[in-house]
Design a protein around this motif. Sequence first.
Motif, short mmCIF file in Angstrom:
data_model
loop_
_atom_site.label_atom_id
_atom_site.label_comp_id
_atom_site.label_asym_id
_atom_site.label_seq_id
_atom_site.Cartn_x
_atom_site.Cartn_y
_atom_site.Cartn_z
N ASP A 141 0.83 -1.15 0.04
CA ASP A 141 -0.20 0.04 0.16
C ASP A 141 0.77 1.09 -0.08
O ASP A 141 0.65 2.16 -0.71
N LYS A 199 2.50 4.95 -3.05
CA LYS A 199 2.20 6.36 -2.71
C LYS A 199 2.92 7.44 -3.60
O LYS A 199 2.35 8.34 -4.05
N HIS A 223 -4.91 2.87 -6.64
CA HIS A 223 -6.06 2.71 -5.82
C HIS A 223 -7.40 2.62 -6.66
O HIS A 223 -8.27 2.11 -6.04
N HIS A 269 -6.03 -5.34 0.66
CA HIS A 269 -5.90 -4.37 -0.08
C HIS A 269 -4.50 -3.79 -0.48
O HIS A 269 -4.35 -3.47 -1.70
N VAL A 327 -2.94 -3.21 -4.11
CA VAL A 327 -2.48 -2.02 -4.76
C VAL A 327 -0.96 -2.40 -5.13
O VAL A 327 -0.59 -1.82 -6.03
#
Length: 375
Positions: A184, A188, A267, A284, A288
């Motif tokens: 995750d 970013k 996402h 999750h 990702v």
Amino acid sequence: MPLKHKPIMDMFDTSVTVFGAPGRYVQGQDALRLVGDCAATLGSRAVLVVDAAICDMLAGRVKESCARAGVELTVLPFSGELGGATGAELQARLGGRLATVIAAGGGRAIDAGKALAERIGGRLITLPTVASNDAPTSKNFVLYDQEHRLLEVRHLMRNPDFVIVDTGILASAPKALFRAGLGDALAKKFEADACLRSGGATMFMAKSTRLAHRIADHCYETLIRHGAGAWSAAGSGHVTEDFDAAVEAMILMAGLGFESAGLSLPHALTRGIPLLPGGGNIPHGVQVAWALIVHFETLRLETPAELEALYRTVGLPLSLGDLGLAPMSSDLEALADATLGARHANNTPFKIDARMLVAAILRVEARAEKRSLAV
Ligand SMILES: [Zn+2]
């Protein structure tokens, strides 16, 4: 009387930059002991919404800390589905009293606590017990339907008042959850890049801030440097320098990065992945991780070699095959439609359509197959 104001998602637009953050972020071994003192600054009454599976391990320690600080504590173990009715159900169990919400557990119990805080207008302390995602620092929470399909992303007016990250507890959590948190967080930086380049809207519906973009960069750099070392410590109960650094990147930096610098295709793809047979059961962060590989391929960017190496070390997926999925082409079309319906899918430097997305997924698969034949 509750204040009358616009919902946060209707308040700003991309003519302004907005930076949001928790009130205080506290990280360290045995940081849990501070929860009572933190709660006492917010009121004399608190409610602990805690994942039922870890209630025995945690509730006694939180109670003790609250008692020392003169805070009266109600404990609400949470299990079951996180849906549209969760906030109201927890409020009924609390008996309508106002209290500071202490949300403790993995993503689900933290989000259940956020749902209660929204419902009662209470202050919020998050206390993650696994480093599987960056929800503890953020204002948003996710509700699901019975089939575990994403129903709604909701937004609190503010980020949590305190985020208390006890690295001793996180180092004892299951290693697989740490892997998901890595997946995750690693995305970013690349999502922030894409959002900035496209002039897209962040999680405040505003323009990306330069600071959050730098934070997302630093999140990635920290994980490339400390991720493999942290992976060896994960699950051992021992907090090493690598582990401490990675946790700060995965919970604080990733959270600040995505909220104030924006998300993109990875996402957005988490809207589509649950539509693949078997896709809904994938954590999750692991979704990702795969979605980031597809993001690179769709935008015709190179997958960084150091990222691929870290994926291999920790067992993150480089293909659908690695996820154990073998979807039909109609499944991929459904995935693409759902993905492109998510607003983050607009945060790309050029417009993506379903055909381009499916073609990119197939190229990723073909490359993985070629690689496996070569070894
Ligand atoms: Zn995420």
